[in-house]
Design a protein around this motif. Structure first.
Motif, PDB file in Angstrom:
ATOM      1  N   THR A  14       0.856  -1.185   0.000  1.00 31.82           N
ATOM      2  CA  THR A  14       0.000   0.000   0.000  1.00 31.82           C
ATOM      3  C   THR A  14       0.889   1.230   0.000  1.00 31.82           C
ATOM      4  OG1 THR A  14      -1.763  -1.136   1.194  1.00 31.82           O
ATOM      5  CG2 THR A  14      -1.764   1.275   1.285  1.00 31.82           C
ATOM      6  N   ILE A  15       0.681   2.109  -0.955  1.00 34.69           N
ATOM      7  CA  ILE A  15       1.440   3.364  -1.045  1.00 34.69           C
ATOM      8  C   ILE A  15       0.825   4.401  -0.110  1.00 34.69           C
ATOM      9  CG2 ILE A  15       2.206   5.217  -2.585  1.00 34.69           C
ATOM     10  CD1 ILE A  15       3.393   2.437  -3.223  1.00 34.69           C
ATOM     11  N   TRP A  16      -0.518   4.514  -0.146  1.00 38.64           N
ATOM     12  CA  TRP A  16      -1.229   5.451   0.719  1.00 38.64           C
ATOM     13  C   TRP A  16      -2.683   4.999   0.804  1.00 38.64           C
ATOM     14  CZ3 TRP A  16      -5.421   8.703   0.488  1.00 38.64           C
ATOM     15  CH2 TRP A  16      -5.547   9.618   1.553  1.00 38.64           C
ATOM     16  N   ALA A  17      -3.289   5.198   1.963  1.00 36.37           N
ATOM     17  CA  ALA A  17      -4.720   4.912   2.146  1.00 36.37           C
ATOM     18  C   ALA A  17      -5.282   5.934   3.117  1.00 36.37           C
ATOM     19  CB  ALA A  17      -4.923   3.499   2.674  1.00 36.37           C
ATOM     20  N   GLY A  18      -6.508   6.368   2.861  1.00 39.20           N
ATOM     21  CA  GLY A  18      -7.138   7.323   3.755  1.00 39.20           C
ATOM     22  C   GLY A  18      -8.411   7.893   3.160  1.00 39.20           C
ATOM     23  N   LYS A  19      -8.916   8.938   3.797  1.00 44.33           N
ATOM     24  CA  LYS A  19     -10.146   9.622   3.388  1.00 44.33           C
ATOM     25  C   LYS A  19      -9.794  10.838   2.544  1.00 44.33           C
ATOM     26  CE  LYS A  19     -13.061   7.373   6.229  1.00 44.33           C
ATOM     27  NZ  LYS A  19     -14.150   6.573   5.754  1.00 44.33           N
ATOM     28  N   ALA A  20     -10.578  11.051   1.503  1.00 51.15           N
ATOM     29  CA  ALA A  20     -10.321  12.170   0.595  1.00 51.15           C
ATOM     30  C   ALA A  20     -11.621  12.852   0.187  1.00 51.15           C
ATOM     31  CB  ALA A  20      -9.595  11.676  -0.644  1.00 51.15           C
ATOM     32  N   ARG A  21     -11.477  14.120  -0.196  1.00 50.98           N
ATOM     33  CA  ARG A  21     -12.600  14.860  -0.780  1.00 50.98           C
ATOM     34  C   ARG A  21     -12.568  14.795  -2.296  1.00 50.98           C
ATOM     35  NH1 ARG A  21     -12.576  20.730   1.691  1.00 50.98           N
ATOM     36  NH2 ARG A  21     -10.490  20.535   0.870  1.00 50.98           N
ATOM     37  N   LEU A  22     -11.350  14.728  -2.865  1.00 47.05           N
ATOM     38  CA  LEU A  22     -11.174  14.765  -4.317  1.00 47.05           C
ATOM     39  C   LEU A  22      -9.921  13.992  -4.686  1.00 47.05           C
ATOM     40  CD1 LEU A  22     -11.662  16.015  -7.223  1.00 47.05           C
ATOM     41  CD2 LEU A  22     -10.226  17.920  -6.447  1.00 47.05           C
ATOM     42  N   VAL A  23     -10.008  13.227  -5.773  1.00 48.75           N
ATOM     43  CA  VAL A  23      -8.837  12.558  -6.345  1.00 48.75           C
ATOM     44  C   VAL A  23      -8.783  12.922  -7.818  1.00 48.75           C
ATOM     45  CG1 VAL A  23      -7.724  10.352  -6.868  1.00 48.75           C
ATOM     46  CG2 VAL A  23      -8.971  10.644  -4.712  1.00 48.75           C
ATOM     47  N   VAL A  24      -7.611  13.346  -8.286  1.00 54.08           N
ATOM     48  CA  VAL A  24      -7.390  13.636  -9.699  1.00 54.08           C
ATOM     49  C   VAL A  24      -6.321  12.671 -10.187  1.00 54.08           C
ATOM     50  CG1 VAL A  24      -6.699  15.359 -11.403  1.00 54.08           C
ATOM     51  CG2 VAL A  24      -8.001  16.061  -9.387  1.00 54.08           C
ATOM     52  N   ALA A  25      -6.638  11.939 -11.266  1.00 51.24           N
ATOM     53  CA  ALA A  25      -5.738  10.901 -11.760  1.00 51.24           C
ATOM     54  C   ALA A  25      -5.550  11.014 -13.267  1.00 51.24           C
ATOM     55  CB  ALA A  25      -6.295   9.523 -11.407  1.00 51.24           C
ATOM     56  N   GLY A  48       1.987   9.379 -14.717  1.00 51.34           N
ATOM     57  CA  GLY A  48       1.713  10.762 -14.348  1.00 51.34           C
ATOM     58  C   GLY A  48       1.615  10.906 -12.844  1.00 51.34           C
ATOM     59  N   THR A  49       0.804  11.848 -12.390  1.00 45.18           N
ATOM     60  CA  THR A  49       0.676  12.144 -10.969  1.00 45.18           C
ATOM     61  C   THR A  49      -0.766  12.006 -10.514  1.00 45.18           C
ATOM     62  OG1 THR A  49       2.519  13.692 -11.089  1.00 45.18           O
ATOM     63  CG2 THR A  49       1.066  13.897  -9.180  1.00 45.18           C
ATOM     64  N   ILE A  50      -0.961  11.264  -9.425  1.00 49.72           N
ATOM     65  CA  ILE A  50      -2.265  11.213  -8.755  1.00 49.72           C
ATOM     66  C   ILE A  50      -2.218  12.253  -7.644  1.00 49.72           C
ATOM     67  CG2 ILE A  50      -3.751   9.876  -7.212  1.00 49.72           C
ATOM     68  CD1 ILE A  50      -3.155   7.428  -8.825  1.00 49.72           C
ATOM     69  N   ARG A  51      -3.240  13.114  -7.606  1.00 46.67           N
ATOM     70  CA  ARG A  51      -3.336  14.147  -6.574  1.00 46.67           C
ATOM     71  C   ARG A  51      -4.572  13.868  -5.720  1.00 46.67           C
ATOM     72  NH1 ARG A  51      -2.684  16.727 -11.295  1.00 46.67           N
ATOM     73  NH2 ARG A  51      -4.653  17.835 -11.183  1.00 46.67           N
ATOM     74  N   VAL A  52      -4.377  13.840  -4.416  1.00 50.90           N
ATOM     75  CA  VAL A  52      -5.463  13.543  -3.476  1.00 50.90           C
ATOM     76  C   VAL A  52      -5.651  14.733  -2.555  1.00 50.90           C
ATOM     77  CG1 VAL A  52      -6.262  11.985  -1.656  1.00 50.90           C
ATOM     78  CG2 VAL A  52      -4.832  11.091  -3.517  1.00 50.90           C
ATOM     79  N   ARG A  53      -6.851  15.295  -2.538  1.00 50.44           N
ATOM     80  CA  ARG A  53      -7.191  16.357  -1.587  1.00 50.44           C
ATOM     81  C   ARG A  53      -7.798  15.666  -0.376  1.00 50.44           C
ATOM     82  NH1 ARG A  53      -9.021  21.528  -3.235  1.00 50.44           N
ATOM     83  NH2 ARG A  53      -7.100  21.379  -4.414  1.00 50.44           N
ATOM     84  N   LEU A  54      -7.132  15.745   0.760  1.00 51.54           N
ATOM     85  CA  LEU A  54      -7.536  15.017   1.948  1.00 51.54           C
ATOM     86  C   LEU A  54      -8.819  15.567   2.560  1.00 51.54           C
ATOM     87  CD1 LEU A  54      -4.027  14.684   3.622  1.00 51.54           C
ATOM     88  CD2 LEU A  54      -5.191  13.060   2.100  1.00 51.54           C
ATOM     89  N   ALA A  55      -9.576  14.691   3.198  1.00 59.13           N
ATOM     90  CA  ALA A  55     -10.844  15.084   3.811  1.00 59.13           C
ATOM     91  C   ALA A  55     -10.637  16.127   4.906  1.00 59.13           C
ATOM     92  CB  ALA A  55     -11.555  13.853   4.373  1.00 59.13           C
ATOM     93  N   GLU A  56      -9.545  16.005   5.675  1.00 64.22           N
ATOM     94  CA  GLU A  56      -9.290  16.936   6.769  1.00 64.22           C
ATOM     95  C   GLU A  56      -8.475  18.141   6.328  1.00 64.22           C
ATOM     96  OE1 GLU A  56      -5.888  14.024   6.735  1.00 64.22           O
ATOM     97  OE2 GLU A  56      -8.041  13.799   6.644  1.00 64.22           O
ATOM     98  N   GLY A  57      -8.242  18.269   5.026  1.00 58.45           N
ATOM     99  CA  GLY A  57      -7.430  19.357   4.495  1.00 58.45           C
ATOM    100  C   GLY A  57      -6.051  18.851   4.142  1.00 58.45           C
ATOM    101  N   GLY A  58      -5.326  19.597   3.363  1.00 59.93           N
ATOM    102  CA  GLY A  58      -4.021  19.168   2.906  1.00 59.93           C
ATOM    103  C   GLY A  58      -4.138  18.275   1.681  1.00 59.93           C
ATOM    104  N   SER A  59      -3.015  17.726   1.256  1.00 62.43           N
ATOM    105  CA  SER A  59      -3.026  16.924   0.038  1.00 62.43           C
ATOM    106  C   SER A  59      -1.882  15.921   0.030  1.00 62.43           C
ATOM    107  CB  SER A  59      -2.937  17.820  -1.198  1.00 62.43           C
ATOM    108  OG  SER A  59      -1.712  18.530  -1.191  1.00 62.43           O
ATOM    109  N   VAL A  60      -2.008  14.948  -0.872  1.00 61.96           N
ATOM    110  CA  VAL A  60      -0.989  13.932  -1.109  1.00 61.96           C
ATOM    111  C   VAL A  60      -0.816  13.830  -2.617  1.00 61.96           C
ATOM    112  CG1 VAL A  60      -0.472  11.462  -0.967  1.00 61.96           C
ATOM    113  CG2 VAL A  60      -1.556  12.605   0.951  1.00 61.96           C
ATOM    114  N   GLU A  61       0.424  13.689  -3.079  1.00 60.07           N
ATOM    115  CA  GLU A  61       0.687  13.474  -4.499  1.00 60.07           C
ATOM    116  C   GLU A  61       1.620  12.290  -4.656  1.00 60.07           C
ATOM    117  OE1 GLU A  61       2.163  16.968  -6.414  1.00 60.07           O
ATOM    118  OE2 GLU A  61       0.299  18.068  -6.114  1.00 60.07           O
ATOM    119  N   ALA A  62       1.369  11.491  -5.701  1.00 63.16           N
ATOM    120  CA  ALA A  62       2.234  10.348  -5.989  1.00 63.16           C
ATOM    121  C   ALA A  62       2.452  10.264  -7.491  1.00 63.16           C
ATOM    122  CB  ALA A  62       1.609   9.057  -5.480  1.00 63.16           C
ATOM    123  N   ASP A  63       3.704  10.070  -7.874  1.00 63.05           N
ATOM    124  CA  ASP A  63       4.032   9.835  -9.278  1.00 63.05           C
ATOM    125  C   ASP A  63       3.829   8.347  -9.537  1.00 63.05           C
ATOM    126  OD1 ASP A  63       4.810  12.502  -9.815  1.00 63.05           O
ATOM    127  OD2 ASP A  63       6.738  12.119  -8.866  1.00 63.05           O
TER     128      ASP A  63
END
Length: 94
Positions: A14-25, A48-63
């Motif tokens: 698992t690279i990342w797991a959690g709650k999100a408001r928005l995922v762009v892939a 490319g890059t997956i961008r995750v906008r976290l439910a509690e705010g902030g973000s995660v990006e993975a190539d």
């Protein structure tokens, strides 16, 4: 606000797991944005890059090196050939 349960995985970890408001892939035919309540979806991902906008705010990006994305019942799973979290990509909301 409604949330997505997100899993970003390779075949062996698992690279990342959690709650999100928005995922762009990076879908094969262009970027796709997914919010909670999205209709069921299965799509091929290109490198490319997956961008995750976290439910509690902030973000995660993975190539990523490609793979596929599945969305159903507010659960998004991205199974990728390889992925690297960007250094410092997990940001806190201010």
């Amino acid at each position: 606000m409604a949330e997505l349960d997100v899993d970003l995985v390779t075949t062996d970890r698992t690279i990342w797991a959690g709650k999100a408001r928005l995922v762009v892939a990076p879908a094969a035919d262009g970027e796709i944005g997914v919010l909670a309540g999205h209709t069921p979806l299965l799509s091929v991902l290109k490198p490319g890059t997956i961008r995750v906008r976290l439910a509690e705010g902030g973000s995660v990006e993975a190539d990523i090196e490609g793979g596929f994305i599945s969305v159903d019942s507010n659960r998004l799973t991205a199974v990728v050939d390889g992925a690297t979290l960007r250094t410092g990509s997990v940001t806190e909301a201010h």
